[in-house]
Design an enzyme around this catalytic site. Sequence first.
Site, mmCIF file in Angstrom:
data_model
loop_
_atom_site.group_PDB
_atom_site.id
_atom_site.type_symbol
_atom_site.label_atom_id
_atom_site.label_comp_id
_atom_site.label_asym_id
_atom_site.label_seq_id
_atom_site.Cartn_x
_atom_site.Cartn_y
_atom_site.Cartn_z
ATOM 1 N N THR A 9 47.564 51.833 30.544
ATOM 2 C CA THR A 9 46.050 52.275 30.213
ATOM 3 C C THR A 9 46.722 53.558 31.516
ATOM 4 O O THR A 9 46.834 52.195 33.123
ATOM 5 C CB THR A 9 45.079 51.486 30.333
ATOM 6 O OG1 THR A 9 44.975 51.624 28.901
ATOM 7 C CG2 THR A 9 44.045 52.560 31.106
ATOM 8 N N GLY A 17 39.587 50.766 23.155
ATOM 9 C CA GLY A 17 39.608 49.511 23.672
ATOM 10 C C GLY A 17 38.603 49.305 24.987
ATOM 11 O O GLY A 17 37.474 50.526 24.925
ATOM 12 N N ASP A 18 38.936 48.931 26.062
ATOM 13 C CA ASP A 18 37.930 49.546 27.092
ATOM 14 C C ASP A 18 37.961 50.258 27.726
ATOM 15 O O ASP A 18 37.162 49.957 29.012
ATOM 16 C CB ASP A 18 38.164 47.837 27.933
ATOM 17 C CG ASP A 18 39.589 47.740 28.375
ATOM 18 O OD1 ASP A 18 40.188 48.628 28.005
ATOM 19 O OD2 ASP A 18 40.527 47.685 30.138
ATOM 20 N N THR A 53 43.728 47.132 33.190
ATOM 21 C CA THR A 53 44.678 48.408 32.477
ATOM 22 C C THR A 53 44.536 46.849 30.975
ATOM 23 O O THR A 53 44.249 45.057 31.556
ATOM 24 C CB THR A 53 45.493 48.345 32.982
ATOM 25 O OG1 THR A 53 46.216 47.286 33.824
ATOM 26 C CG2 THR A 53 45.027 49.551 34.194
#
Length: 325
Positions: free
Chosen positions: A183, A213-214, A234
């Site tokens: 990311t 994802g986060d 990340t």
Amino acid sequence: MIIVTNDEGRPGVGRTAALLAKGASRLDAIEAGIRLVEADPAIRTVGRGGLANMVGRVQLDAMIMDGDTLESGAVGAIEGFAHAITIARAVKDRLPHELLVGAGAERFAREVGAELADNLTDASAEIWQDWLEATVPIADRARWQDSAALAPYVRNAIKADLLPSDDDITAPVDDDRPQGADTTVFLAIDHTGALGCGVSTSGWAWKYPGRLGDSPIVGAGAYADSRYGAAACTGTGEMAIRAGTSRSIVLYLKMGLALNEAVDAAIDDLRGLKGGLIDRITIHAIDAAGASRVVAVNAQQDRQFWQWRDGEAKPQRIQAERVDL
Ligand code: GLY
């Protein structure tokens, strides 16, 4: 003023720094920098050129947050658009919501005239096809797009070694080998002293379709509060979601911990995670005074990040600290 971004932010960090130096706001500078990362097909983990999910489609997540107002905008699992970060910004600016996903997010993107793009490049399609043929028996491949059970394949798939070697990471930008494994995250303080953060990603390669994802989850993938600091993660988003890592760091700063202590406390929280997907994660953090700290947790190799402060001629590439859980 400061900008901190990870190595994948390389195509955009100069632009963000130049805009901050000219007096642009944190969010304008962050969005402009991330758009350049999204447009660079050599960065195989963000935007165009991103690696596909299990069924061969590139699904993007992005988020942007203003540390002055604590307003955010995010999109998850969107397909077919060039700049997820700009759609996330539009969610923040135009909707009474914080997060749109899937078909609704794509409808909104069309409504605001977001630029269309086929993000699956030939190179990324070939990598996915090779993975499919090497991993999935012919019987499942025949019904892969509709009825095959994907779950048995997903855990091993996303833990496959997709990281480029150190040589790839340090390759020049015009080299067409895959660059970057994560990311992209941007943390910034602008000329007014206000903080912001932005994140954009195609997520884990070979993730289950629809997996978020986060990155689009405020407080997990990133968080900014101009009074205290900002943080972004990340790597293994599942860990940052479970531990609320970015919000935790800012909250630890609010509680009076120094930046080093706040990041250490968040790493200690990660040690408390049992079961599930435990892998590598990199924490990026700044405090309101402009101190910075980047720690690569469980990294198999050294990680770098980019930083620029006002008065510096150009961004510097810096080695991150390394810690194992
Ligand atoms: N940290 C990005 C992701 O897990 O998708």
